[in-house]
Design a protein around this motif. Structure first.
Motif, PDB file in Angstrom:
ATOM      1  N   PRO A 120      35.885  36.305  38.322  1.00 37.64           N
ATOM      2  CA  PRO A 120      36.635  37.368  37.848  1.00 37.64           C
ATOM      3  C   PRO A 120      38.054  37.623  37.794  1.00 37.64           C
ATOM      4  O   PRO A 120      38.616  38.192  36.933  1.00 37.64           O
ATOM      5  CB  PRO A 120      35.803  38.517  38.443  1.00 37.64           C
ATOM      6  N   LEU A 121      38.571  37.406  39.062  1.00 36.79           N
ATOM      7  CA  LEU A 121      40.064  37.578  39.008  1.00 36.79           C
ATOM      8  C   LEU A 121      40.874  36.622  38.450  1.00 36.79           C
ATOM      9  O   LEU A 121      41.617  37.027  37.635  1.00 36.79           O
ATOM     10  CB  LEU A 121      40.414  37.324  40.476  1.00 36.79           C
ATOM     11  N   PHE A 122      40.493  35.314  38.174  1.00 40.16           N
ATOM     12  CA  PHE A 122      41.012  34.383  37.410  1.00 40.16           C
ATOM     13  C   PHE A 122      41.020  34.773  36.011  1.00 40.16           C
ATOM     14  O   PHE A 122      41.986  34.604  34.987  1.00 40.16           O
ATOM     15  CB  PHE A 122      40.516  32.984  37.443  1.00 40.16           C
ATOM     16  N   ALA A 123      39.622  35.165  35.290  1.00 40.95           N
ATOM     17  CA  ALA A 123      39.343  35.566  34.157  1.00 40.95           C
ATOM     18  C   ALA A 123      40.315  36.986  33.825  1.00 40.95           C
ATOM     19  O   ALA A 123      40.942  37.045  32.591  1.00 40.95           O
ATOM     20  CB  ALA A 123      37.977  35.874  33.810  1.00 40.95           C
ATOM     21  N   ALA A 124      40.410  37.729  34.578  1.00 40.43           N
ATOM     22  CA  ALA A 124      41.260  39.014  34.469  1.00 40.43           C
ATOM     23  C   ALA A 124      42.645  38.619  34.156  1.00 40.43           C
ATOM     24  O   ALA A 124      43.497  39.060  33.314  1.00 40.43           O
ATOM     25  CB  ALA A 124      40.913  39.953  35.347  1.00 40.43           C
ATOM     26  N   LEU A 125      43.137  37.601  35.130  1.00 38.29           N
ATOM     27  CA  LEU A 125      44.511  37.429  34.959  1.00 38.29           C
ATOM     28  C   LEU A 125      44.910  36.708  33.986  1.00 38.29           C
ATOM     29  O   LEU A 125      45.979  36.829  33.226  1.00 38.29           O
ATOM     30  CB  LEU A 125      45.086  36.586  36.342  1.00 38.29           C
ATOM     31  N   ILE A 126      43.918  35.629  33.233  1.00 38.02           N
ATOM     32  CA  ILE A 126      44.325  34.991  32.190  1.00 38.02           C
ATOM     33  C   ILE A 126      44.412  35.651  30.944  1.00 38.02           C
ATOM     34  O   ILE A 126      45.189  35.808  30.018  1.00 38.02           O
ATOM     35  CB  ILE A 126      43.275  33.688  31.928  1.00 38.02           C
ATOM     36  N   TRP A 178      44.935  38.942  30.755  1.00 40.72           N
ATOM     37  CA  TRP A 178      46.312  39.630  31.059  1.00 40.72           C
ATOM     38  C   TRP A 178      47.564  39.088  30.576  1.00 40.72           C
ATOM     39  O   TRP A 178      48.356  39.556  29.815  1.00 40.72           O
ATOM     40  CB  TRP A 178      46.322  40.522  32.224  1.00 40.72           C
ATOM     41  N   VAL A 179      47.575  37.988  31.093  1.00 38.06           N
ATOM     42  CA  VAL A 179      48.775  37.166  31.011  1.00 38.06           C
ATOM     43  C   VAL A 179      48.908  36.785  29.570  1.00 38.06           C
ATOM     44  O   VAL A 179      50.070  36.761  28.804  1.00 38.06           O
ATOM     45  CB  VAL A 179      48.907  36.057  31.991  1.00 38.06           C
ATOM     46  N   LEU A 180      47.839  36.121  28.932  1.00 33.15           N
ATOM     47  CA  LEU A 180      47.982  35.607  27.741  1.00 33.15           C
ATOM     48  C   LEU A 180      47.805  36.488  26.535  1.00 33.15           C
ATOM     49  O   LEU A 180      48.412  36.170  25.570  1.00 33.15           O
ATOM     50  CB  LEU A 180      46.856  34.395  27.777  1.00 33.15           C
ATOM     51  N   PHE A 181      46.843  37.456  26.795  1.00 33.42           N
ATOM     52  CA  PHE A 181      46.431  38.083  25.579  1.00 33.42           C
ATOM     53  C   PHE A 181      46.670  39.551  26.154  1.00 33.42           C
ATOM     54  O   PHE A 181      46.347  40.382  24.918  1.00 33.42           O
ATOM     55  CB  PHE A 181      45.156  37.956  25.174  1.00 33.42           C
ATOM     56  N   ARG A 182      47.368  39.972  26.946  1.00 31.25           N
ATOM     57  CA  ARG A 182      47.676  41.689  27.326  1.00 31.25           C
ATOM     58  C   ARG A 182      46.486  42.271  27.114  1.00 31.25           C
ATOM     59  O   ARG A 182      46.491  43.460  26.575  1.00 31.25           O
ATOM     60  CB  ARG A 182      48.715  42.022  26.377  1.00 31.25           C
ATOM     61  N   VAL A 202      36.932  33.648  28.890  1.00 26.97           N
ATOM     62  CA  VAL A 202      37.914  34.101  28.074  1.00 26.97           C
ATOM     63  C   VAL A 202      38.103  33.569  26.777  1.00 26.97           C
ATOM     64  O   VAL A 202      37.971  34.544  25.730  1.00 26.97           O
ATOM     65  CB  VAL A 202      39.381  33.798  28.890  1.00 26.97           C
ATOM     66  N   ILE A 203      38.107  32.367  26.558  1.00 25.08           N
ATOM     67  CA  ILE A 203      37.802  31.583  25.157  1.00 25.08           C
ATOM     68  C   ILE A 203      36.645  32.362  24.581  1.00 25.08           C
ATOM     69  O   ILE A 203      36.742  32.770  23.148  1.00 25.08           O
ATOM     70  CB  ILE A 203      37.431  30.325  25.228  1.00 25.08           C
ATOM     71  N   THR A 204      35.651  32.483  25.051  1.00 26.34           N
ATOM     72  CA  THR A 204      34.439  32.848  24.310  1.00 26.34           C
ATOM     73  C   THR A 204      34.488  34.482  23.969  1.00 26.34           C
ATOM     74  O   THR A 204      34.141  35.001  22.820  1.00 26.34           O
ATOM     75  CB  THR A 204      33.046  33.057  25.408  1.00 26.34           C
TER      76      THR A 204
END
Length: 313
Positions: free
Chosen positions: A125-131, A133-137, A187-189
């Motif tokens: 969940p942490l990695f998904a949230a960071l990705i 936020w960083v890539l797609f705000r 995230v892609i899904t």
């Protein structure tokens, strides 16, 4: 009368009721995926085959057969073909992520402990949230960040009895790769919510089956194991993946990954019920913390969506 004087029709905004119902459905589907995945450990205990790659091969084959059958029944032959045509590079990315995660899981367990793998997977969940936020705000609320932190703490308590001083860089890096791959697929899904990713996960398990076929010592199993491997493939993996990619497109990436942490909570329950193996006290305490965090977060999200719908009505 000038055109500028003609009143324009109001622009339709998002329907809060529809958004709320879709989010609820997404949560239920991802929770269903976690429940299906959680049966894996208990079912695997019944399998007598001693070659892990043989297990991976048949599990992946049956998952692929289930997923292709699921698409054919739901969408028909032409619709299924269109799904494969439309999935694009995003679908290929999801397939690679799931193939990587399922293959690395077996390899990681040969180098490190189940506890280490579970602990690193709690970071999904942490990695998904960071990705996101960083890539797609994609905005992640404070409540979600708190729930993620509590879940990671709960998993740490669950596996603390099994953690030892032996650290394998290879095993732990593979476990980290599993978590990152799963987070990227989530995230892609979510970002490609207009696409159905069922063909992508079919491709992923097919890739895992091909890889396992090159690593397996043999393919023959007895009738009992064959039935168990069918259940592991069709129900535990195939149905779980179908539920997950259907639900993850309807809710934020961090929330989908957060709900999926129900898997390590429910896993010991199935082992207890089917094998009479009583969970350790820390497992129960950690699982209770995770379950409480998820229930509180769901309740808060439901209340927030109800308030938003009331303002729009």
């Amino acid at each position: 009368m000038s055109l500028s004087a003609v009143p324009l029709p109001p622009v339709a905004g998002p329907d809060p009721a529809k958004t709320s119902s879709e989010a609820a459905l997404g949560c239920l589907l991802v929770a269903g995926a976690a429940i299906a995945w959680s049966t894996g450990g208990a079912l695997t205990r019944f399998v007598e085959a001693d070659d892990n790659w043989t297990i991976v091969f048949w599990r992946s084959v049956f998952a692929a057969l289930f997923l292709i059958g699921f698409m054919l029944v739901r969408d028909g032959p032409r619709g299924t073909w269109r799904l494969f045509q439309n999935m694009g590079l995003a679908g290929v990315g999801v397939a690679i992520c799931f193939a990587t995660a399922s293959s690395c899981f077996i390899i990681a367990l040969s180098y490190t402990t189940v506890a280490n793998v579970l602990l690193l997977q709690a970071g999904v969940p942490l990695f998904a949230a960071l990705i996101s936020w960083v890539l797609f705000r994609e905005r992640i609320g404070a409540a979600t960040w708190i729930a993620i932190a509590v879940v990671i703490a709960g998993v740490a308590i669950m596996v603390s009895d099994s953690l030892d001083g032996a650290v394998s860089p290879i095993g732990d890096m593979l476990a980290l790769l599993i978590a990152i791959s799963f987070a990227i697929a989530t995230v892609i899904t979510r970002r490609k919510a207009h696409l159905r990713m069922t063909p992508a996960v079919f491709l992923g398990v097919a890739m895992a089956a091909c890889f396992a076929s090159m690593m397996a010592d043999r393919f023959a199993v007895d009738a009992r194991d064959f039935g168990l491997l069918f259940a592991l493939g069709a129900v535990n993996l195939g149905l779980g993946l179908a539920f997950f990619v259907s639900g993850a497109r309807l809710i934020p990436s961090a929330l989908a990954a957060l709900i999926s942490t129900l898997e390590p909570v429910l896993g010991p329950v199935w082992v207890w019920l089917l094998h009479d193996e009583v969970p350790a006290p820390r497992t129960v305490i950690g699982g209770a913390i995770i379950l409480a965090a998820l229930l509180v977060h769901f309740g808060w999200e439901y209340s927030r969506q109800r308030r938003a719908a009331a303002r729009w009505s």
